[in-house]
Each structure stands twice: as structure tokens, then as C-alpha cells.
Design a protein around this motif. Structure first.
Motif: not given
Length: 237
Positions: A143-149, A226-231
Motif C-alpha cells: 500500500k505504501l509503495v503504491k501511495n508513494y508512486i 491486488g497483492l495488498s487485497y490478497l494479503a
């Protein structure tokens, strides 16, 4: 909601920058090597009349430039371009080689990040040591990587607007920044390279690179979501 620590933030900021570099360098490689687009540009803009060559001759010259950028083999261009143009292309080759190295390194780091996290989760799940905290951390990372991107994309879009407002000005600044000589200052009267590669072509190429860059980032953002959702789903099982 888990509290994000400073170390995790730094790691995610670094990774988001790596993802940006990976997508940007990939877009540059993809668009710069698109010989078909250049040939379509030549035909559409009747560039042959301006260069005083037929289309086939221009295509051959362009092919030799692209092949030289990839290989660094001077025999590909020294018979078709003058000494100043060849020396400038040496600098261009080094710049593209750096782009290639950054692309490989950033791709390796990004995929290692994803792979290592998956291996850790799978190992812990198999050994029955996987905890809710582990899944929380993985979800938070993605989630953080996505937000910083997204933040970095916003900053880059603002920069792109400035560049688009006066492309000629920033095109010159780009050359001044990345080249430590004035070999890039070519004369249309004596140097065929500047006639067969007008500024308008680079402006359209920059737009295509930007579109490719955003498209690649969008795919990675979707993967991270998708990875965050699966986790989260696995945590709630």
C-alpha cells in the motif's frame, strides 16, 4: 490499523523510486527502438523533401543510428555521418547504455522484493508460523509503495506540464544537463542528423514515452493493489 514505522517508510520510498526508474527506463527503451514509428513519421511529414533523400535512404540512416546506439559499433555510422555527428552519437550511446543498466538493476530489485516477500509468506504458512502481523506488514508495504508512486507521478506530471509549455527551452536544458560538451549543437546546413531528426519528432517521441511510462506504472499499481487485497483476505480467513 498498524502504525507505520520510519524504517518501513524509507524502504517503501526507495522502492517506489526504483519502480519509477524501472518503468521510465523501460518506456525509453521501448519507444526509442520503435523503427516503424520513425518510418511512419518520415512518410507522414514528407521528411525526404527536407533532407533531400528518398524515404529508403532516410530509413537506412535511421536504422544505422538505432543499431549503433544499441551496439556502439562505429562502422554502422561513420560512413554516413560527419565526425561531429559521430562524436555526439558516442555520447548518446553512453547515455542509452546507462539507461539500460538502470533498467536492469531496478527491474531486479523490484522483482526480488516481490519474490522475497512471497517466499517468506509461503514458508511461514507452510511451517504454520504465519501470523496476522506478517500479513499486515506485507499489506502495508504494498500500500505504501503504491501511495508513494502516486505522489511521485503527481510531481512528474507537474514537471511534464512545464516541459510541454516550452518544449524547445527544456529540450536544450536536457542536453545541457546530460552532455558535457556542445557536440549536440548541430548545423542544419552541414549536419544531416539534425534534418532527419527534427525537434518535432523528439517532442512526439517524448509524448509517446510519457504514455508508455504511465501505462507501465498503472499495471504495477494494479498488481500492488491486488497483492495488498490478497494479503487482507488471507488475514481475514
Amino acid at each position: 490499523m498498524m502504525k507505520t514505522n520510519k524504517k518501513l517508510n524509507i524502504i517503501c520510498i526507495a522502492l517506489s523510486i526504483i519502480v519509477i526508474l524501472y518503468c521510465l527506463t523501460s518506456a525509453i527503451q521501448q519507444i526509442s527502438n520503435d523503427k516503424k514509428y520513425y518510418k511512419d513519421y518520415v512518410v507522414k511529414n514528407e521528411l525526404g523533401k527536407q533532407v533531400n533523400l528518398d524515404d529508403k535512404q532516410i530509413f537506412n540512416l535511421y536504422d544505422s543510428l538505432i543499431d549503433y546506439i544499441d551496439t556502439g559499433d562505429e562502422t554502422l555510422i561513420k560512413d554516413n555521418f560527419n565526425n561531429r555527428e559521430v562524436l555526439h552519437m558516442k555520447d548518446v550511446h553512453q547515455l542509452f547504455n546507462l539507461n539500460k543498466q538502470i533498467n536492469k538493476a531496478s527491474m531486479l530489485v523490484f522483482y526480488l522484493f516481490i519474490l522475497m516477500n512471497f517466499i517468506i509468506i509461503l514458508y511461514k504458512e507452510k511451517s504454520k508460523t504465519l501470523t496476522e502481523k506478517d500479513l499486515n506488514i506485507f499489506s502495508e508495504k504494498t500500500k505504501l509503495v503504491k501511495n508513494y508512486i502516486l505522489v511521485l507521478i503527481g510531481a512528474m506530471l507537474i514537471l511534464a506540464i512545464f516541459i510541454a509549455s516550452d518544449f524547445s527551452k527544456y529540450f536544450i536544458k536536457f542536453h545541457e544537463l546530460f552532455f558535457d560538451n556542445d557536440l549536440w549543437v548541430l548545423n542544419p546546413e552541414t549536419d544531416i542528423m539534425i534534418r532527419m531528426l527534427p525537434e518535432d519528432y523528439f517532442m512526439k517521441m517524448a509524448s509517446r514515452i510519457a504514455f508508455s511510462f504511465i501505462s507501465k506504472l498503472a499495471i504495477i499499481i494494479i498488481i500492488l493493489m491486488g497483492l495488498s487485497y490478497l494479503a487482507k483476505r488471507r488475514r481475514n480467513v
